[in-house]
Design a protein around this motif. Structure first.
Motif, PDB file in Angstrom:
ATOM      1  N   ILE A 121      46.330 -10.362 -50.518  1.00 40.60           N
ATOM      2  CA  ILE A 121      45.707 -11.129 -51.597  1.00 40.60           C
ATOM      3  C   ILE A 121      45.377 -10.189 -52.745  1.00 40.60           C
ATOM      4  O   ILE A 121      44.614  -9.238 -52.572  1.00 40.60           O
ATOM      5  CB  ILE A 121      44.420 -11.826 -51.112  1.00 40.60           C
ATOM      6  N   ALA A 122      45.960 -10.488 -53.908  1.00 40.74           N
ATOM      7  CA  ALA A 122      45.723  -9.668 -55.094  1.00 40.74           C
ATOM      8  C   ALA A 122      45.233 -10.504 -56.273  1.00 40.74           C
ATOM      9  O   ALA A 122      45.138 -10.003 -57.390  1.00 40.74           O
ATOM     10  CB  ALA A 122      46.996  -8.910 -55.486  1.00 40.74           C
ATOM     11  N   GLY A 123      44.933 -11.774 -56.028  1.00 39.30           N
ATOM     12  CA  GLY A 123      44.479 -12.620 -57.116  1.00 39.30           C
ATOM     13  C   GLY A 123      44.256 -14.038 -56.645  1.00 39.30           C
ATOM     14  O   GLY A 123      44.373 -14.368 -55.451  1.00 39.30           O
ATOM     15  N   ALA A 124      43.964 -14.924 -57.614  1.00 35.47           N
ATOM     16  CA  ALA A 124      43.556 -16.285 -57.291  1.00 35.47           C
ATOM     17  C   ALA A 124      44.666 -17.089 -56.620  1.00 35.47           C
ATOM     18  O   ALA A 124      44.403 -17.905 -55.730  1.00 35.47           O
ATOM     19  CB  ALA A 124      43.084 -16.990 -58.562  1.00 35.47           C
ATOM     20  N   GLY A 125      45.908 -16.894 -57.024  1.00 36.40           N
ATOM     21  CA  GLY A 125      46.999 -17.655 -56.435  1.00 36.40           C
ATOM     22  C   GLY A 125      47.174 -17.373 -54.958  1.00 36.40           C
ATOM     23  O   GLY A 125      47.323 -18.303 -54.138  1.00 36.40           O
ATOM     24  N   GLU A 126      47.133 -16.101 -54.605  1.00 33.51           N
ATOM     25  CA  GLU A 126      47.267 -15.734 -53.192  1.00 33.51           C
ATOM     26  C   GLU A 126      46.027 -16.133 -52.399  1.00 33.51           C
ATOM     27  O   GLU A 126      46.129 -16.515 -51.225  1.00 33.51           O
ATOM     28  CB  GLU A 126      47.535 -14.233 -53.078  1.00 33.51           C
ATOM     29  N   ALA A 127      44.853 -16.066 -53.030  1.00 35.25           N
ATOM     30  CA  ALA A 127      43.635 -16.512 -52.357  1.00 35.25           C
ATOM     31  C   ALA A 127      43.697 -18.014 -52.078  1.00 35.25           C
ATOM     32  O   ALA A 127      43.274 -18.478 -51.013  1.00 35.25           O
ATOM     33  CB  ALA A 127      42.409 -16.176 -53.209  1.00 35.25           C
ATOM     34  N   GLU A 128      44.230 -18.787 -53.003  1.00 39.03           N
ATOM     35  CA  GLU A 128      44.396 -20.229 -52.792  1.00 39.03           C
ATOM     36  C   GLU A 128      45.380 -20.504 -51.664  1.00 39.03           C
ATOM     37  O   GLU A 128      45.158 -21.406 -50.835  1.00 39.03           O
ATOM     38  CB  GLU A 128      44.876 -20.898 -54.085  1.00 39.03           C
ATOM     39  N   ALA A 129      46.463 -19.728 -51.590  1.00 39.31           N
ATOM     40  CA  ALA A 129      47.430 -19.912 -50.504  1.00 39.31           C
ATOM     41  C   ALA A 129      46.784 -19.628 -49.152  1.00 39.31           C
ATOM     42  O   ALA A 129      47.043 -20.332 -48.164  1.00 39.31           O
ATOM     43  CB  ALA A 129      48.643 -19.011 -50.733  1.00 39.31           C
ATOM     44  N   LEU A 130      45.952 -18.596 -49.091  1.00 39.19           N
ATOM     45  CA  LEU A 130      45.240 -18.314 -47.846  1.00 39.19           C
ATOM     46  C   LEU A 130      44.283 -19.449 -47.497  1.00 39.19           C
ATOM     47  O   LEU A 130      44.193 -19.873 -46.332  1.00 39.19           O
ATOM     48  CB  LEU A 130      44.473 -16.997 -47.970  1.00 39.19           C
ATOM     49  N   ALA A 131      43.557 -19.959 -48.495  1.00 39.61           N
ATOM     50  CA  ALA A 131      42.635 -21.069 -48.248  1.00 39.61           C
ATOM     51  C   ALA A 131      43.379 -22.277 -47.685  1.00 39.61           C
ATOM     52  O   ALA A 131      42.907 -22.935 -46.752  1.00 39.61           O
ATOM     53  CB  ALA A 131      41.909 -21.440 -49.542  1.00 39.61           C
ATOM     54  N   ALA A 132      44.557 -22.570 -48.225  1.00 41.01           N
ATOM     55  CA  ALA A 132      45.342 -23.689 -47.714  1.00 41.01           C
ATOM     56  C   ALA A 132      45.782 -23.441 -46.277  1.00 41.01           C
ATOM     57  O   ALA A 132      45.775 -24.364 -45.447  1.00 41.01           O
ATOM     58  CB  ALA A 132      46.556 -23.920 -48.612  1.00 41.01           C
ATOM     59  N   ALA A 133      46.153 -22.198 -45.963  1.00 44.60           N
ATOM     60  CA  ALA A 133      46.546 -21.876 -44.583  1.00 44.60           C
ATOM     61  C   ALA A 133      45.374 -22.041 -43.631  1.00 44.60           C
ATOM     62  O   ALA A 133      45.548 -22.515 -42.494  1.00 44.60           O
ATOM     63  CB  ALA A 133      47.089 -20.448 -44.527  1.00 44.60           C
ATOM     64  N   ILE A 134      44.174 -21.661 -44.063  1.00 38.07           N
ATOM     65  CA  ILE A 134      42.984 -21.854 -43.227  1.00 38.07           C
ATOM     66  C   ILE A 134      42.720 -23.344 -43.026  1.00 38.07           C
ATOM     67  O   ILE A 134      42.427 -23.796 -41.910  1.00 38.07           O
ATOM     68  CB  ILE A 134      41.762 -21.162 -43.856  1.00 38.07           C
ATOM     69  N   ASP A 135      42.839 -24.126 -44.103  1.00 43.19           N
ATOM     70  CA  ASP A 135      42.640 -25.572 -43.990  1.00 43.19           C
ATOM     71  C   ASP A 135      43.589 -26.196 -42.973  1.00 43.19           C
ATOM     72  O   ASP A 135      43.225 -27.153 -42.275  1.00 43.19           O
ATOM     73  CB  ASP A 135      42.868 -26.244 -45.347  1.00 43.19           C
ATOM     74  N   ASN A 136      44.802 -25.674 -42.890  1.00 47.14           N
ATOM     75  CA  ASN A 136      45.838 -26.261 -42.041  1.00 47.14           C
ATOM     76  C   ASN A 136      45.918 -25.635 -40.651  1.00 47.14           C
ATOM     77  O   ASN A 136      46.760 -26.046 -39.842  1.00 47.14           O
ATOM     78  CB  ASN A 136      47.199 -26.139 -42.727  1.00 47.14           C
ATOM     79  N   ALA A 137      45.067 -24.652 -40.369  1.00 43.51           N
ATOM     80  CA  ALA A 137      45.131 -23.970 -39.075  1.00 43.51           C
ATOM     81  C   ALA A 137      44.591 -24.871 -37.970  1.00 43.51           C
ATOM     82  O   ALA A 137      43.461 -25.366 -38.065  1.00 43.51           O
ATOM     83  CB  ALA A 137      44.336 -22.669 -39.119  1.00 43.51           C
ATOM     84  N   PRO A 138      45.359 -25.117 -36.913  1.00 44.13           N
ATOM     85  CA  PRO A 138      44.846 -25.934 -35.811  1.00 44.13           C
ATOM     86  C   PRO A 138      43.788 -25.194 -35.013  1.00 44.13           C
ATOM     87  O   PRO A 138      43.759 -23.953 -35.000  1.00 44.13           O
ATOM     88  CB  PRO A 138      46.096 -26.189 -34.962  1.00 44.13           C
ATOM     89  N   ARG A 139      42.945 -25.950 -34.338  1.00 41.87           N
ATOM     90  CA  ARG A 139      41.909 -25.343 -33.502  1.00 41.87           C
ATOM     91  C   ARG A 139      42.535 -24.923 -32.168  1.00 41.87           C
ATOM     92  O   ARG A 139      42.597 -25.688 -31.221  1.00 41.87           O
ATOM     93  CB  ARG A 139      40.747 -26.302 -33.259  1.00 41.87           C
ATOM     94  N   LEU A 140      43.035 -23.725 -32.138  1.00 45.59           N
ATOM     95  CA  LEU A 140      43.586 -23.108 -30.936  1.00 45.59           C
ATOM     96  C   LEU A 140      42.968 -21.725 -30.802  1.00 45.59           C
ATOM     97  O   LEU A 140      42.857 -21.007 -31.798  1.00 45.59           O
ATOM     98  CB  LEU A 140      45.113 -22.982 -31.031  1.00 45.59           C
ATOM     99  N   PRO A 141      42.570 -21.315 -29.612  1.00 52.29           N
ATOM    100  CA  PRO A 141      42.670 -21.988 -28.323  1.00 52.29           C
ATOM    101  C   PRO A 141      41.654 -23.130 -28.203  1.00 52.29           C
ATOM    102  O   PRO A 141      40.819 -23.318 -29.085  1.00 52.29           O
ATOM    103  CB  PRO A 141      42.334 -20.879 -27.332  1.00 52.29           C
ATOM    104  N   GLY A 142      41.711 -23.870 -27.086  1.00 54.44           N
ATOM    105  CA  GLY A 142      40.769 -24.942 -26.862  1.00 54.44           C
ATOM    106  C   GLY A 142      39.378 -24.412 -26.586  1.00 54.44           C
ATOM    107  O   GLY A 142      39.184 -23.230 -26.293  1.00 54.44           O
ATOM    108  N   PRO A 143      38.352 -25.283 -26.676  1.00 57.39           N
ATOM    109  CA  PRO A 143      36.982 -24.859 -26.409  1.00 57.39           C
ATOM    110  C   PRO A 143      36.831 -24.261 -25.007  1.00 57.39           C
ATOM    111  O   PRO A 143      37.433 -24.730 -24.049  1.00 57.39           O
ATOM    112  CB  PRO A 143      36.189 -26.162 -26.540  1.00 57.39           C
ATOM    113  N   GLY A 144      36.043 -23.209 -24.918  1.00 57.39           N
ATOM    114  CA  GLY A 144      35.793 -22.544 -23.643  1.00 57.39           C
ATOM    115  C   GLY A 144      34.520 -21.745 -23.739  1.00 57.39           C
ATOM    116  O   GLY A 144      33.624 -22.056 -24.527  1.00 57.39           O
ATOM    117  N   ALA A 145      34.432 -20.682 -22.950  1.00 56.26           N
ATOM    118  CA  ALA A 145      33.240 -19.838 -22.938  1.00 56.26           C
ATOM    119  C   ALA A 145      33.153 -18.986 -24.202  1.00 56.26           C
ATOM    120  O   ALA A 145      34.133 -18.814 -24.937  1.00 56.26           O
ATOM    121  CB  ALA A 145      33.264 -18.942 -21.703  1.00 56.26           C
TER     122      ALA A 145
END
Length: 205
Positions: free
Chosen positions: A71-95
């Motif tokens: 990340i070197a600026g706003a465009g790449e930061a936005e791309a990372l934010a979108a990837a975080i938004d789309n990241a599935p909750r893996l692994p499943g809940p546990g300890a």
């Protein structure tokens, strides 16, 4: 990957104590932080003009949710934010396997394919360690390898969690721990934490 000022692994608790709504607040808070102008500016504030960020979800098992991203600026930061938004909750809940989660984060930092001025593991969670390898020895291995380990304690279930993180989790040059009252406060807390990490430990508002 071109050289960066900081390689930052975000290691985030997705254990059973984090319910569906809390996970949404946490992931949404991380994404929102990277969409703010101050975090985009902090990413580019160092002499190399960039940071690298990865996202690891941990529970009884661990999963890389977002691989290393420069990340070197706003465009790449936005791309990372979108990837975080789309990241599935893996692994499943546990300890709350905090030690193994930290070990997985350190392994991800060890696999970073570029040159970084600093290596930082950023641990976020709402519970004390309760499964597997204890965090203290893992912390010591990371510090010995030149990694700084910081922590954000969400106090909604365990009001004394900050003390646990201070004693067993954080370590290395400039290491610090922060807290927030609950997941509703997570977005503001993680934004302040990220700025502090990216700006080299300077206390920021």
């Amino acid at each position: 990957m071109q050289p960066v000022d900081l390689a930052l692994c975000l290691a985030v608790d997705v254990s059973a104590s984090v319910d569906f709504d809390e996970f949404g607040l946490m992931a949404g808070g991380l994404a929102a932080a990277f969409r703010t102008p101050d975090i985009a500016a902090a990413c580019a504030a160092g002499p190399r003009g960039a940071v690298a960020v990865s996202l690891l979800f941990w529970s009884s098992a661990q999963e890389v949710a977002v691989p290393w991203t420069r990340i070197a600026g706003a465009g790449e930061a936005e791309a990372l934010a979108a990837a975080i938004d789309n990241a599935p909750r893996l692994p499943g809940p546990g300890a709350t396997a905090l030690g193994p989660g930290m070990a997985a984060g350190l392994a991800l930092l060890a696999r970073f394919g570029g040159e970084a001025g600093r290596l930082v593991l950023d641990v976020s969670g709402d519970g004390a360690h309760n499964r597997g390898r204890p965090p203290g020895p893992v912390r010591d291995v990371g510090v010995g390898a030149g990694v700084t380990i910081n922590a954000l304690a969400v106090l909604n279930e365990e009001p004394d969690l900050l003390a646990h993180y201070e004693a067993e989790v954080i370590g290395g040059p400039g290491a610090f721990a922060m807290s927030c009252a609950n997941y509703a406060d997570f977005a503001d807390a993680i934004r302040r934490k990220l700025r502090r990490e990216m700006l080299g430990g300077v206390l920021v508002a």
